[in-house]
Write a protein that holds these residues in place. Structure first.
Motif, mmCIF file in Angstrom:
data_model
loop_
_atom_site.group_PDB
_atom_site.id
_atom_site.type_symbol
_atom_site.label_atom_id
_atom_site.label_comp_id
_atom_site.label_asym_id
_atom_site.label_seq_id
_atom_site.Cartn_x
_atom_site.Cartn_y
_atom_site.Cartn_z
ATOM 1 N N ALA A 61 0.872 -1.260 -0.182
ATOM 2 C CA ALA A 61 0.057 -0.039 -0.020
ATOM 3 C C ALA A 61 1.017 1.330 0.011
ATOM 4 C CB ALA A 61 -0.955 -0.059 1.138
ATOM 5 N N THR A 62 0.560 1.993 -1.077
ATOM 6 C CA THR A 62 1.515 3.086 -1.198
ATOM 7 C C THR A 62 0.560 4.418 -1.299
ATOM 8 O OG1 THR A 62 3.220 1.932 -2.141
ATOM 9 C CG2 THR A 62 3.502 4.397 -2.448
ATOM 10 N N VAL A 63 0.725 5.386 -0.529
ATOM 11 C CA VAL A 63 0.320 6.612 -0.348
ATOM 12 C C VAL A 63 1.293 7.643 -0.872
ATOM 13 C CG1 VAL A 63 -1.342 8.474 0.610
ATOM 14 C CG2 VAL A 63 -1.614 5.923 0.926
ATOM 15 N N LEU A 64 0.906 8.306 -1.900
ATOM 16 C CA LEU A 64 1.749 9.760 -2.303
ATOM 17 C C LEU A 64 1.336 10.865 -1.715
ATOM 18 C CD1 LEU A 64 4.200 10.884 -3.992
ATOM 19 C CD2 LEU A 64 2.224 11.247 -5.805
ATOM 20 N N LEU A 65 2.067 11.429 -0.757
ATOM 21 C CA LEU A 65 1.802 12.688 -0.100
ATOM 22 C C LEU A 65 2.261 13.999 -0.471
ATOM 23 C CD1 LEU A 65 2.948 11.156 3.459
ATOM 24 C CD2 LEU A 65 0.372 11.094 2.575
ATOM 25 N N ALA A 66 1.594 15.030 -0.371
ATOM 26 C CA ALA A 66 1.873 16.498 -0.849
ATOM 27 C C ALA A 66 3.341 16.706 0.217
ATOM 28 C CB ALA A 66 0.976 17.312 -0.187
ATOM 29 N N GLU A 67 3.305 15.854 1.188
ATOM 30 C CA GLU A 67 4.718 16.087 1.944
ATOM 31 C C GLU A 67 5.652 14.993 1.706
ATOM 32 O OE1 GLU A 67 1.000 17.573 3.732
ATOM 33 O OE2 GLU A 67 1.604 15.604 3.174
ATOM 34 N N SER A 68 5.471 14.111 1.200
ATOM 35 C CA SER A 68 6.085 12.890 0.726
ATOM 36 C C SER A 68 5.365 11.401 0.442
ATOM 37 C CB SER A 68 7.666 12.577 1.323
ATOM 38 O OG SER A 68 8.605 12.117 0.333
ATOM 39 N N HIS A 69 5.672 10.569 1.384
ATOM 40 C CA HIS A 69 5.012 9.347 1.082
ATOM 41 C C HIS A 69 4.906 8.218 2.450
ATOM 42 C CE1 HIS A 69 9.375 7.901 0.699
ATOM 43 N NE2 HIS A 69 8.647 6.741 1.241
ATOM 44 N N LEU A 70 4.119 7.393 2.107
ATOM 45 C CA LEU A 70 3.882 6.297 3.144
ATOM 46 C C LEU A 70 3.782 5.142 2.281
ATOM 47 C CD1 LEU A 70 3.014 4.808 5.676
ATOM 48 C CD2 LEU A 70 0.340 5.385 4.839
ATOM 49 N N CYS A 71 4.578 4.070 2.687
ATOM 50 C CA CYS A 71 4.576 2.941 1.902
ATOM 51 C C CYS A 71 4.341 1.672 2.848
ATOM 52 C CB CYS A 71 5.661 2.702 1.235
ATOM 53 S SG CYS A 71 5.726 1.429 -0.152
ATOM 54 N N VAL A 72 3.690 0.586 2.725
ATOM 55 C CA VAL A 72 3.454 -0.446 3.724
ATOM 56 C C VAL A 72 3.605 -1.604 2.868
ATOM 57 C CG1 VAL A 72 1.915 -1.621 5.241
ATOM 58 C CG2 VAL A 72 1.720 0.808 5.229
ATOM 59 N N HIS A 73 4.356 -2.656 3.427
ATOM 60 C CA HIS A 73 4.459 -3.946 2.586
ATOM 61 C C HIS A 73 4.101 -4.903 3.715
ATOM 62 C CE1 HIS A 73 6.599 -2.000 -0.571
ATOM 63 N NE2 HIS A 73 7.462 -1.495 0.304
ATOM 64 N N THR A 74 3.301 -5.987 3.425
ATOM 65 C CA THR A 74 3.021 -7.139 4.551
ATOM 66 C C THR A 74 3.544 -8.403 3.696
ATOM 67 O OG1 THR A 74 1.013 -7.538 3.592
ATOM 68 C CG2 THR A 74 0.791 -5.842 4.954
ATOM 69 N N TRP A 75 3.837 -9.205 5.055
ATOM 70 C CA TRP A 75 4.060 -10.712 4.849
ATOM 71 C C TRP A 75 3.087 -11.509 5.584
ATOM 72 C CZ3 TRP A 75 7.554 -6.685 4.183
ATOM 73 C CH2 TRP A 75 8.314 -6.745 3.349
ATOM 74 N N PRO A 76 1.961 -11.894 5.079
ATOM 75 C CA PRO A 76 1.169 -12.613 5.984
ATOM 76 C C PRO A 76 1.558 -14.059 6.482
ATOM 77 C CG PRO A 76 0.303 -12.541 3.672
ATOM 78 C CD PRO A 76 1.366 -11.735 3.799
ATOM 79 N N GLU A 77 2.389 -14.637 5.751
ATOM 80 C CA GLU A 77 3.009 -16.094 6.086
ATOM 81 C C GLU A 77 4.093 -15.960 7.176
ATOM 82 O OE1 GLU A 77 5.983 -14.489 2.973
ATOM 83 O OE2 GLU A 77 3.860 -14.295 3.413
ATOM 84 N N LEU A 78 4.506 -14.845 7.463
ATOM 85 C CA LEU A 78 5.371 -14.341 8.416
ATOM 86 C C LEU A 78 4.672 -13.511 9.615
ATOM 87 C CD1 LEU A 78 8.599 -13.405 6.273
ATOM 88 C CD2 LEU A 78 8.205 -15.690 7.577
ATOM 89 N N ARG A 79 3.613 -13.099 9.569
ATOM 90 C CA ARG A 79 2.809 -12.057 10.300
ATOM 91 C C ARG A 79 3.897 -11.011 10.515
ATOM 92 N NH1 ARG A 79 -2.281 -12.728 10.841
ATOM 93 N NH2 ARG A 79 -2.193 -11.868 12.602
ATOM 94 N N GLY A 80 4.080 -10.455 9.339
ATOM 95 C CA GLY A 80 4.914 -9.447 9.462
ATOM 96 C C GLY A 80 4.646 -8.233 8.669
ATOM 97 N N ALA A 81 5.043 -6.922 8.817
ATOM 98 C CA ALA A 81 5.021 -5.859 7.861
ATOM 99 C C ALA A 81 6.165 -5.012 7.905
ATOM 100 C CB ALA A 81 3.625 -5.136 8.120
ATOM 101 N N THR A 82 6.327 -4.113 7.024
ATOM 102 C CA THR A 82 7.405 -3.035 7.050
ATOM 103 C C THR A 82 6.531 -1.824 6.442
ATOM 104 O OG1 THR A 82 7.806 -3.245 4.623
ATOM 105 C CG2 THR A 82 9.250 -4.439 6.327
ATOM 106 N N LEU A 83 7.108 -0.658 7.354
ATOM 107 C CA LEU A 83 6.408 0.647 7.456
ATOM 108 C C LEU A 83 7.426 1.721 6.924
ATOM 109 C CD1 LEU A 83 4.236 0.774 10.725
ATOM 110 C CD2 LEU A 83 3.548 -0.286 8.320
ATOM 111 N N ASP A 84 6.944 2.790 6.074
ATOM 112 C CA ASP A 84 8.007 3.562 5.697
ATOM 113 C C ASP A 84 7.284 4.932 5.543
ATOM 114 O OD1 ASP A 84 10.903 3.532 3.776
ATOM 115 O OD2 ASP A 84 9.307 5.384 3.456
ATOM 116 N N VAL A 85 7.569 5.808 6.327
ATOM 117 C CA VAL A 85 6.913 7.136 6.449
ATOM 118 C C VAL A 85 8.127 8.225 6.183
ATOM 119 C CG1 VAL A 85 5.515 8.864 7.574
ATOM 120 C CG2 VAL A 85 5.033 6.498 7.888
ATOM 121 N N TYR A 86 7.969 9.090 5.125
ATOM 122 C CA TYR A 86 9.012 10.210 4.927
ATOM 123 C C TYR A 86 8.094 11.280 4.532
ATOM 124 C CZ TYR A 86 12.612 12.888 2.866
ATOM 125 O OH TYR A 86 13.467 13.766 2.330
ATOM 126 N N VAL A 87 8.315 12.311 5.458
ATOM 127 C CA VAL A 87 7.902 13.896 5.182
ATOM 128 C C VAL A 87 8.857 14.573 5.047
ATOM 129 C CG1 VAL A 87 5.831 13.201 6.628
ATOM 130 C CG2 VAL A 87 7.820 14.234 7.846
#
Length: 129
Positions: A61-87
């Motif tokens: 899931a990627t959201v382009l922000l006026a301030e920059s971006h949010l990106c989320v990646h999930t790995w359900p088989e590992l019950r994991g996710a990575t989050l990236d927020v840049y402003v």
């Protein structure tokens, strides 16, 4: 250029499984979290990956922000996710909003363990109040 880059690696997420596998559902929540944090979405892309022998496919899931971006990646088989927020903080300091957005997503995924990183980017003297 100046900004704040927040990342988080989430392990042992205790959230309901659809948060890790449903791009539309996760994307809608990301957009609500962006707005609640006081940031402005200007574009979006939500993608489901196909299931594999290890289990259901994950989501980006990627959201382009006026301030920059949010990106989320999930790995359900590992019950994991990575989050990236840049402003980008040109014109105003959006650091508090970035932290609020990251905290909202951490609450959604309910990780058992989190590795958080914070990177200050660019020249702080460029922030204009």
């Amino acid at each position: 250029m100046q900004g704040l880059h927040l990342t988080a690696d989430l392990h042992d997420c205790r959230c309901a499984p659809p948060w890790l596998t449903d791009a539309t559902l996760l994307g809608e929540r990301c957009l609500r979290a962006v707005g609640a944090a006081g940031l402005q979405a200007v574009g979006q892309l939500f993608h489901n990956f196909p299931a594999t022998a290890e289990g259901p496919g994950g989501v980006t899931a990627t959201v382009l922000l006026a301030e920059s971006h949010l990106c989320v990646h999930t790995w359900p088989e590992l019950r994991g996710a990575t989050l990236d927020v840049y402003v980008c903080n040109f014109g105003a300091d959006h650091s508090a909003q970035a932290h609020a957005l990251l905290d909202a997503l951490l609450a959604l995924f309910e990780p058992g363990r989190v590795e958080r990183h914070e990177i200050s980017r660019g020249d702080a003297a460029m922030v204009r109040a």
